[in-house]
Design an enzyme around this catalytic site. Structure first.
Site, short mmCIF file in Angstrom:
data_model
loop_
_atom_site.label_atom_id
_atom_site.label_comp_id
_atom_site.label_asym_id
_atom_site.label_seq_id
_atom_site.Cartn_x
_atom_site.Cartn_y
_atom_site.Cartn_z
N GLU A 1 3.52 -1.85 1.83
CA GLU A 1 2.64 -2.69 2.74
C GLU A 1 3.30 -3.03 3.97
O GLU A 1 4.49 -3.53 3.68
CB GLU A 1 2.08 -3.97 2.09
N CYS B 1 0.96 -11.60 6.07
CA CYS B 1 0.48 -10.14 6.45
C CYS B 1 -0.90 -10.26 6.79
O CYS B 1 -1.23 -9.16 7.42
CB CYS B 1 0.79 -9.40 5.26
#
Length: 504
Positions: free
Chosen positions: A263, A300
């Site tokens: 990620e 995020c």
């Protein structure tokens, strides 16, 4: 009594010293010294993990579920000390760490329940057809099997939920894969106390001691040694685009390439449609400001971009956002390096004539204050760097001329973890045009919400097209994350006495 780290690695059930030590850099409280990892220590941990796989990879679902639940219990038994050192190292408030601890233990217990249910095995059986013409068909059975030892890199922004016993580790252990964790140097004490909880769970349940290893510190060579070790069969990573891409490339260049589940970054754009902004633009601005600054913007899923149609309603939305951001006090960032990167990101925006500051603040040392900018759709599409992630409480409003321009801008986006549509009933047709574009760009699409909360449930997708993640078909949150560390195996005419117990 406070928790005082001993500062050693955990390899094959033993706490191991390294050839040298580094000193932690906490936001508050005392610093501590920790052993520095080496490629040689990585090799020892990988070899112990491979040795553990021959028993743990073939253990029962109940045995693995009990192990996951024991880890959760041992983490909760250390709750006070985890919060204490976690807040010292990260600067995050105690309530945030307590919530993250609950998410971590809840995830472990959810995965235990999920593997007990057994549906994740995706079992399929085609019975033999001995009389079929012109040729008989054999019996074929299929199920998912664990792939082997997994490397996990701890994340800076989630000391618990995405680190030592976080989502990647929990998913791999649930699948039947031993784990070697490369601890993040921003919170080594937190990593150590969680490793102690896992070690206690190993002792309690009797699983192989090589099933979990922790390597602290070390330079880039340690991470490279981990992803290139031939016994490591997959990698879980949460971090920067540059660092993740470098490791991804190493995984692809191996003699035996392995999957890298990274990620890497996302700006999580929101599209505010005309009727919604007309009816509740001020409230949306306030909500965006709150989401943008949550945890100093170090999520995020932080929604860094708002796309609006350039008219008077947009002016009100921008003013509401600016006013709300002005009230936010400076917040401590996770590391000195992250704080510097945030200041550098602001300087990058300040240097562009195509970007106009709406709220410009000064951030010093490890503190971050919010900043807000605006630009046009044309400028945004013409300058790729405007759309790059700035990790922290910085937002940009992109003003476009019409919904057609919104759709055009959406088509030009890179892959995202999330995209959001804010709409009212009168926006339905416009939203219907946007949705097919946005679902191609992101793993999660929201309506009338803010993406900073990620639920740990069966239906969650936390991933998306590159560069949000390196594997668009995977998620790092939710029970489907376990599938990353499994592969299908077909068994043809294998006697029932030899089949895995779950398939017989």
């Amino acid at each position: 009594m406070s928790f005082i780290p001993h500062g050693r690695h955990l390899i094959a059930g033993e706490w191991v010293e390294g050839p040298s030590r580094f000193t932690s850099s906490p936001a508050t409280g005392p610093s501590h010294q920790f052993a520095i990892g080496t490629p040689e220590l990585v090799a020892r941990a990988a070899e112990a993990a491979e040795d553990a796989f021959w028993s743990y990879g073939y253990s029962t679902r109940e045995e693995r579920a009990a192990f996951l639940e024991a880890i959760a219990d041992e983490i909760e038994a250390r709750a006070v000390h985890i919060t204490e050192i976690g807040t010292q190292e990260s600067g995050l408030p105690g309530a945030r760490l307590e919530g993250e601890r609950g998410r971590t233990t809840g995830q472990l217990r959810l995965f235990a329940k999920h593997i007990r249910d057994g549906h994740y095995l995706d079992k399929r059986v085609d019975e033999a057809l001995p009389d079929r013409k012109p040729a008989p068909r054999p019996e074929i059975r299929l199920m998912q099997r664990p792939i082997g030892p997994v490397a996990v890199f701890g994340a800076s922004n989630f000391p618990l939920a995405f680190s030592t016993a976080g989502g990647d580790t929990a998913a791999a252990l649930a699948a039947g894969c031993p784990v070697v964790v490369k601890g993040h140097s921003a919170h080594p004490g937190t990593g150590e106390i969680i490793a102690e909880a896992i070690h206690a769970a190993i002792e309690k349940t009797g699983v192989h001691k090589g099933v979990f290893g922790l390597i602290q510190g070390g330079d880039r060579k340690v991470g490279e040694a981990l992803v290139t070790h031939p016994l490591i069969k997959a990698v879980g990573f949460t971090g920067s685009l540059a660092g993740g891409r470098a490791l991804f490339n190493l995984c692809a260049q191996r003699d035996e390439p392995i999957p890298f589940f990274g990620e890497l970054g996302s700006v999580n754009p929101m599209f505010v449609l005309p009727e919604a902004i007309k009816a509740r633009g001020a409230a949306l601005g306030e909500g965006w400001a709150a989401s943008l600054t949550m945890g100093a913007g170090q999520f995020c899923t932080n929604p860094g971009i708002a796309v609006v149609i350039d008219d008077a309603t947009a002016d009100g939305f921008v003013e509401s956002t600016r006013t709300a951001l002005e009230k936010v006090a400076p917040q401590t960032m996770l590391t000195d390096g992250i704080a510097k990167a945030y200041r550098d990101g602001k300087e990058r925006f300040d240097a562009r004539n195509s970007v106009k500051p709406v709220l410009s603040t000064e951030s010093k040392e490890r503190q971050a204050s919010p900043n807000l900018y605006e630009t046009t759709g044309e400028a945004f599409l013409a300058d790729h760097t405007i759309g790059e992630e700035v990790f922290g409480p910085l937002g940009i409003v992109v003003r476009v001329k019409s919904v057609d321009d919104m759709v055009h801008l959406a088509k030009g986006l890179e892959g995202q973890l999330t995209t959001t549509i804010h709409l009212d009933a009168g926006d339905t047709e416009d939203a219907r045009r946007l949705l097919p574009v946005l679902e191609r760009k992101a793993g999660r699409v929201l309506a009338n919400g803010f993406p900073t909360g990620v639920e740990v449930v069966d239906s969650m997708v936390h991933g998306g097209p590159y560069p949000a993640s390196t594997n668009f078909g995977a998620t790092s949150v939710g029970t489907m994350s376990i599938r990353r560390f499994l592969r299908p195996v077909s068994y043809q005419n294998i006697p029932a006495s030899l089949l895995p117990a779950d398939l017989a």
